[in-house]
Design an enzyme around this catalytic site. Structure first.
Site, PDB file in Angstrom:
ATOM      1  N   CYS A 151       7.860   1.464   5.970  1.00 19.88           N
ATOM      2  CA  CYS A 151       6.744   1.731   6.895  1.00 19.88           C
ATOM      3  C   CYS A 151       6.727   3.119   7.503  1.00 19.88           C
ATOM      4  O   CYS A 151       5.708   3.814   7.443  1.00 19.88           O
ATOM      5  CB  CYS A 151       6.759   0.696   8.022  1.00 19.88           C
ATOM      6  N   LYS A 178       5.937   6.245   5.198  1.00 20.17           N
ATOM      7  CA  LYS A 178       4.626   6.025   4.568  1.00 20.17           C
ATOM      8  C   LYS A 178       3.503   6.140   5.592  1.00 20.17           C
ATOM      9  O   LYS A 178       2.483   6.801   5.339  1.00 20.17           O
ATOM     10  CB  LYS A 178       4.598   4.645   3.913  1.00 20.17           C
ATOM     11  N   THR A 220       0.861  -1.193   0.000  1.00 20.11           N
ATOM     12  CA  THR A 220       0.000   0.000   0.000  1.00 20.11           C
ATOM     13  C   THR A 220       0.897   1.244   0.000  1.00 20.11           C
ATOM     14  O   THR A 220       1.024   1.927   1.020  1.00 20.11           O
ATOM     15  CB  THR A 220      -0.939   0.021   1.228  1.00 20.11           C
ATOM     16  N   ARG A 257      14.051  -0.189   0.544  1.00 21.16           N
ATOM     17  CA  ARG A 257      12.993   0.797   0.337  1.00 21.16           C
ATOM     18  C   ARG A 257      13.168   2.005   1.255  1.00 21.16           C
ATOM     19  O   ARG A 257      13.296   1.868   2.458  1.00 21.16           O
ATOM     20  CB  ARG A 257      11.620   0.144   0.559  1.00 21.16           C
ATOM     21  N   GLU A 260       0.486  -5.998  11.164  1.00 22.77           N
ATOM     22  CA  GLU A 260       1.768  -6.598  11.560  1.00 22.77           C
ATOM     23  C   GLU A 260       2.593  -5.567  12.324  1.00 22.77           C
ATOM     24  O   GLU A 260       2.516  -4.359  12.067  1.00 22.77           O
ATOM     25  CB  GLU A 260       2.518  -7.120  10.335  1.00 22.77           C
ATOM     26  N   ALA A 270       1.581   3.467  16.089  1.00 20.44           N
ATOM     27  CA  ALA A 270       2.771   2.792  16.610  1.00 20.44           C
ATOM     28  C   ALA A 270       4.008   3.183  15.819  1.00 20.44           C
ATOM     29  O   ALA A 270       5.057   3.541  16.388  1.00 20.44           O
ATOM     30  CB  ALA A 270       2.582   1.272  16.569  1.00 20.44           C
TER      31      ALA A 270
END
Length: 439
Positions: A275, A278, A93, A345, A160, A222
């Site tokens: 993560c 984003k 995503t 990434r 996750e 988080a």
């Protein structure tokens, strides 16, 4: 064969989350059949080979111990959906690059495509589990798509909380498992069924159940809190350099306060990975969408500080190297966004190398787990650096097969990934083979 399994799980997406997560479920639940499906023949082929598509400590042994027994990798997406009782959606995503919310909002196109495929081919009631990191209330969109089917679906959120490099350990010994669902009899029954899977190895007190929206938002919050800590300590590095204070000593001092703790207080070039940035930008967009500009700007500052730290690192390199790096060989130690993974990434290393390229430095990159192909893909995808935009790319960015080759004749070393092997190198010997003055 089917009679030996109590539950059948299908995971749509064979990436960094889906592969390891399903491998652990299969290893811990011998009476659960787990099938990971993906439309990429190359990706599935790698999962079925001796060289897995991703590197994680312990993953290779884990996969090989259950593959072909109750863990399967397949391109038969429809077959996996039809057979499954529980379907995990674990697809990428990414942040939108165009349209409404570009640069902030998450693109949930892949999640919707999965939902459409499930609605199209399912031949019975299913539990659909969001595993991808998604904006709050994405489950509502998935439910609307699934409503086009004649069958009943319960949508759960099961985000996750993996850290790359320790993903297998995080899955085997999780600090918590979060499962969100509708607070209806059918929703609670679906939650209980998924709980029964995790409860085969996770203590009950570590399995947290909530409503859908709390679960979805908890994941974003988080990661935002963790990234905030990284940017906070990195902001202090600039002050330390002006005052002769030692940021490591400060981190140790404040980290000893049990109210603060010592995690994520290591000063660095900046956070990377798929993560943190984003998810923060997604959180920023959500806050803006609900008319909360002050909250949005508060969290956006975490990303701005991270960008500042990366720019500052490259600028200080140029300043230290007599204000020019043009034509100078620079050894780049590490390209992965963190140690113990081959994931590049949003790696901070790419941004530093980009800035050095603009100064016409010659970067020799050594990373024990990152291939040149992966490095060039990251340059192209994130920074639009490729052979078309930079015809001299191959002569300015060179992949070194060893530390020695990267440092021989180099004017400077930039350690950009905290691989353990970089700590134990004999830097006195390395200094001897570098150009002088060496930095």
């Amino acid at each position: 064969m089917s009679e030996q399994f109590d539950i059948k799980i299908c995971c749509m997406g064979a990436g960094y989350v889906g592969g390891p997560t399903m491998a652990v479920i299969a290893a811990k639940c011998p009476r659960v059949k787990v099938t990971v499906v993906d439309i990429s023949t190359k990706q599935i082929g790698a999962w079925n080979s001796d060289e897995l598509p991703i590197y994680e400590p312990g993953l290779d042994e884990l996969v090989k111990s259950v593959r072909g027994k109750n863990l399967f990798f397949s391109t038969d997406v429809e077959g996996g959906i039809i057979e499954a009782d529980i379907i995990f959606v674990s697809v990428n995503t990414p942040t939108k690059t165009t349209g409404i919310g570009a640069g902030r909002a998450a693109n949930i196109k892949n999640c919707e495509l999965c939902a459409r495929k499930i609605a199209e081919v399912a031949k019975g009631d299913k539990i659909v589990v969001e595993k991808s990191t998604v904006p709050v209330r994405t489950a509502e969109s998935i439910k609307i798509v699934l409503a086009s089917s004649q069958y009943n679906f319960q949508v759960l959120s099961n985000p996750e909380f993996l850290a790359e490099g320790t993903a297998v350990s995080d899955l085997l010994f999780p600090s918590r498992v979060l499962i969100g669902g509708e607070q209806t009899p059918a929703g609670l029954a679906a939650i209980a069924k998924l709980v029964s899977v995790y409860a085969q190895w996770v203590p009950n007190e570590r399995i947290i159940t909530t409503n859908l929206w709390s679960s979805e938002l908890s994941k974003l919050v988080a990661n935002a809190f963790l990234a905030q800590r990284v940017s906070s300590i990195n902001s202090i590095t600039a002050l330390c350099e002006q005052t002769d204070a030692d940021v490591d000593e400060i981190a140790r001092a404040i980290g000893s306060d049990h109210r603060i703790g010592n995690k994520f207080l290591k000063a660095s070039v900046g956070f990377g990975g798929s993560c943190f940035q984003k998810d923060i930008l997604n959180l920023v967009y959500i806050c803006e969408s609900f008319g909360l500009p002050e909250v949005a700007e508060y969290w956006h500052q975490v990303v701005k500080m991270n960008d500042y730290q990366k720019r500052r690192f490259a600028s200080k390199m140029v300043a230290r190297m007599l204000n020019t790096v043009t034509g100078k060989k620079i050894a780049i130690f590490g390209f992965a966004f963190k140690k113990d993974t081959g994931d590049t990434r949003e790696t901070a290393s790419a941004f530093v190398v980009r800035d050095l390229l603009e100064e016409r430095a010659i970067c020799h990159v050594y990373d024990p787990k990152v291939t040149r192909e992966t490095m060039l893909e990251e340059f192209h995808y994130t920074l639009n650096i490729n052979h078309k935009t930079n015809p001299d790319l191959d002569s300015l960015v060179i992949t070194s097969p060893s530390v020695l080759e990267s440092v021989t004749g180099a004017h400077a070393i930039a350690v950009l990934t905290e691989w353990d092997e970089f700590v134990t190198l004999d830097y006195e010997e390395i200094f001897k083979v570098m150009s002088k003055p060496a930095f």
